[in-house]
Design a protein around this motif. Structure first.
Motif, PDB file in Angstrom:
ATOM      1  N   MET A  51      51.103  53.867  41.101  1.00  0.00           N
ATOM      2  CA  MET A  51      50.827  52.497  40.679  1.00  0.00           C
ATOM      3  C   MET A  51      51.987  51.578  41.026  1.00  0.00           C
ATOM      4  O   MET A  51      51.779  50.462  41.515  1.00  0.00           O
ATOM      5  CB  MET A  51      50.529  52.454  39.180  1.00  0.00           C
ATOM      6  CG  MET A  51      49.214  53.125  38.801  1.00  0.00           C
ATOM      7  SD  MET A  51      48.908  53.115  37.024  1.00  0.00           S
ATOM      8  CE  MET A  51      48.362  51.405  36.820  1.00  0.00           C
ATOM      9  N   ARG A  52      53.214  52.049  40.797  1.00  0.00           N
ATOM     10  CA  ARG A  52      54.392  51.238  41.137  1.00  0.00           C
ATOM     11  C   ARG A  52      54.459  51.020  42.646  1.00  0.00           C
ATOM     12  O   ARG A  52      54.780  49.936  43.102  1.00  0.00           O
ATOM     13  CB  ARG A  52      55.672  51.941  40.637  1.00  0.00           C
ATOM     14  CG  ARG A  52      55.779  52.011  39.129  1.00  0.00           C
ATOM     15  CD  ARG A  52      56.037  50.667  38.471  1.00  0.00           C
ATOM     16  NE  ARG A  52      57.383  50.254  38.805  1.00  0.00           N
ATOM     17  CZ  ARG A  52      57.721  49.045  39.225  1.00  0.00           C
ATOM     18  NH1 ARG A  52      56.813  48.108  39.365  1.00  0.00           N
ATOM     19  NH2 ARG A  52      58.971  48.753  39.512  1.00  0.00           N
ATOM     20  N   SER A  53      54.102  52.052  43.403  1.00  0.00           N
ATOM     21  CA  SER A  53      54.083  51.933  44.858  1.00  0.00           C
ATOM     22  C   SER A  53      53.054  50.904  45.312  1.00  0.00           C
ATOM     23  O   SER A  53      53.241  50.233  46.332  1.00  0.00           O
ATOM     24  CB  SER A  53      53.770  53.299  45.479  1.00  0.00           C
ATOM     25  OG  SER A  53      53.665  53.210  46.861  1.00  0.00           O
ATOM     26  N   ASP A  54      51.990  50.775  44.546  1.00  0.00           N
ATOM     27  CA  ASP A  54      50.939  49.797  44.861  1.00  0.00           C
ATOM     28  C   ASP A  54      51.262  48.409  44.333  1.00  0.00           C
ATOM     29  O   ASP A  54      50.436  47.501  44.420  1.00  0.00           O
ATOM     30  CB  ASP A  54      49.594  50.254  44.281  1.00  0.00           C
ATOM     31  CG  ASP A  54      48.994  51.421  45.047  1.00  0.00           C
ATOM     32  OD1 ASP A  54      49.427  51.676  46.192  1.00  0.00           O
ATOM     33  OD2 ASP A  54      48.090  52.078  44.501  1.00  0.00           O
ATOM     34  N   GLY A  55      52.443  48.221  43.759  1.00  0.00           N
ATOM     35  CA  GLY A  55      52.881  46.911  43.322  1.00  0.00           C
ATOM     36  C   GLY A  55      52.604  46.583  41.865  1.00  0.00           C
ATOM     37  O   GLY A  55      52.857  45.462  41.427  1.00  0.00           O
ATOM     38  N   VAL A  56      52.117  47.529  41.109  1.00  0.00           N
ATOM     39  CA  VAL A  56      51.869  47.294  39.684  1.00  0.00           C
ATOM     40  C   VAL A  56      53.213  47.261  38.967  1.00  0.00           C
ATOM     41  O   VAL A  56      54.106  48.066  39.255  1.00  0.00           O
ATOM     42  CB  VAL A  56      50.959  48.413  39.103  1.00  0.00           C
ATOM     43  CG1 VAL A  56      50.772  48.236  37.602  1.00  0.00           C
ATOM     44  CG2 VAL A  56      49.617  48.420  39.819  1.00  0.00           C
ATOM     45  N   GLY A  57      53.372  46.347  38.033  1.00  0.00           N
ATOM     46  CA  GLY A  57      54.613  46.212  37.276  1.00  0.00           C
ATOM     47  C   GLY A  57      54.880  47.430  36.409  1.00  0.00           C
ATOM     48  O   GLY A  57      53.959  48.166  36.040  1.00  0.00           O
ATOM     49  N   PRO A  58      56.160  47.645  36.049  1.00  0.00           N
ATOM     50  CA  PRO A  58      56.517  48.843  35.285  1.00  0.00           C
ATOM     51  C   PRO A  58      55.819  48.933  33.925  1.00  0.00           C
ATOM     52  O   PRO A  58      55.338  49.998  33.541  1.00  0.00           O
ATOM     53  CB  PRO A  58      58.032  48.768  35.135  1.00  0.00           C
ATOM     54  CG  PRO A  58      58.431  47.408  35.544  1.00  0.00           C
ATOM     55  CD  PRO A  58      57.336  46.842  36.374  1.00  0.00           C
ATOM     56  N   ALA A  59      55.758  47.842  33.185  1.00  0.00           N
ATOM     57  CA  ALA A  59      55.132  47.892  31.851  1.00  0.00           C
ATOM     58  C   ALA A  59      53.646  48.202  31.961  1.00  0.00           C
ATOM     59  O   ALA A  59      53.115  49.014  31.184  1.00  0.00           O
ATOM     60  CB  ALA A  59      55.353  46.573  31.117  1.00  0.00           C
ATOM     61  N   GLN A  60      52.981  47.581  32.921  1.00  0.00           N
ATOM     62  CA  GLN A  60      51.540  47.817  33.085  1.00  0.00           C
ATOM     63  C   GLN A  60      51.289  49.262  33.536  1.00  0.00           C
ATOM     64  O   GLN A  60      50.370  49.920  33.051  1.00  0.00           O
ATOM     65  CB  GLN A  60      50.951  46.838  34.098  1.00  0.00           C
ATOM     66  CG  GLN A  60      49.448  46.960  34.238  1.00  0.00           C
ATOM     67  CD  GLN A  60      48.867  45.977  35.259  1.00  0.00           C
ATOM     68  OE1 GLN A  60      49.582  45.171  35.834  1.00  0.00           O
ATOM     69  NE2 GLN A  60      47.563  46.060  35.467  1.00  0.00           N
ATOM     70  N   ALA A  61      52.103  49.766  34.457  1.00  0.00           N
ATOM     71  CA  ALA A  61      51.934  51.141  34.938  1.00  0.00           C
ATOM     72  C   ALA A  61      52.200  52.139  33.810  1.00  0.00           C
ATOM     73  O   ALA A  61      51.452  53.104  33.645  1.00  0.00           O
ATOM     74  CB  ALA A  61      52.864  51.411  36.115  1.00  0.00           C
ATOM     75  N   ARG A  62      53.268  51.905  33.017  1.00  0.00           N
ATOM     76  CA  ARG A  62      53.550  52.795  31.884  1.00  0.00           C
ATOM     77  C   ARG A  62      52.383  52.804  30.910  1.00  0.00           C
ATOM     78  O   ARG A  62      51.953  53.860  30.447  1.00  0.00           O
ATOM     79  CB  ARG A  62      54.830  52.360  31.147  1.00  0.00           C
ATOM     80  CG  ARG A  62      56.109  52.836  31.763  1.00  0.00           C
ATOM     81  CD  ARG A  62      57.301  52.681  30.810  1.00  0.00           C
ATOM     82  NE  ARG A  62      57.365  51.389  30.153  1.00  0.00           N
ATOM     83  CZ  ARG A  62      57.979  50.319  30.654  1.00  0.00           C
ATOM     84  NH1 ARG A  62      58.588  50.383  31.817  1.00  0.00           N
ATOM     85  NH2 ARG A  62      58.003  49.185  29.982  1.00  0.00           N
TER      86      ARG A  62
END
Length: 144
Positions: free
Chosen positions: A56-67
């Motif tokens: 998800m982070r690799s796809d540009g999702v922010g850290p809080a949203q991915a967590r």
């Protein structure tokens, strides 16, 4: 009468067998201690969360949203790093105790590791050889 010396067990053979048995006991204890803190189900779930988080982070999702999407709390990535370092320290102590012929001095479990494992498993780890409870499964049925 002929004596078959190929079947003689020497003192060296006995010592080797005893050392191998001792090594196996220490390895088994090490594994049991690790699994008592973070069981296999929790390990699999934490690893899966980490893979999905990284994707998800690799796809540009922010850290809080991915967590949030994978159930990781703030600080869990640091906790996973502490857990992995603890497992490595456990394995290192296991090898040292075997090599030196002494009793192992197991390292302390880092804070937060057991709490995170419980969140990712839903139940405390069970001792090796015992099945973990399955959510929604009533368990063995009485058929009498």
């Amino acid at each position: 009468m002929t004596i078959d010396f190929t079947r003689v067990i020497t003192a060296g053979d006995k010592a080797t067998a005893a050392a191998e048995a001792r090594a196996m006991r220490i390895k088994t204890e090490c594994r049991a201690r690790i699994l008592a803190v973070v069981g296999e189900a929790a390990q699999a779930n934490i690893a899966q969360a980490g893979v999905i988080y990284a994707a998800m982070r690799s796809d540009g999702v922010g850290p809080a949203q991915a967590r949030g999407a994978v159930g990781l709390a703030e600080g869990d990535l640091d906790t996973v790093a502490m857990w992995k370092a603890w497992v490595t320290a456990m394995q290192t102590e296991c090898r040292r105790a075997i090599a030196e012929g002494v009793a192992p001095v197991w390292p302390d479990v880092p804070e937060r590791v057991a709490e995170m494992a419980t969140r990712f498993c839903g139940a405390p780890a069970s001792p090796p050889g015992q099945a973990l409870p399955v959510p929604g499964d009533p368990g063995p049925q009485d058929t009498r």
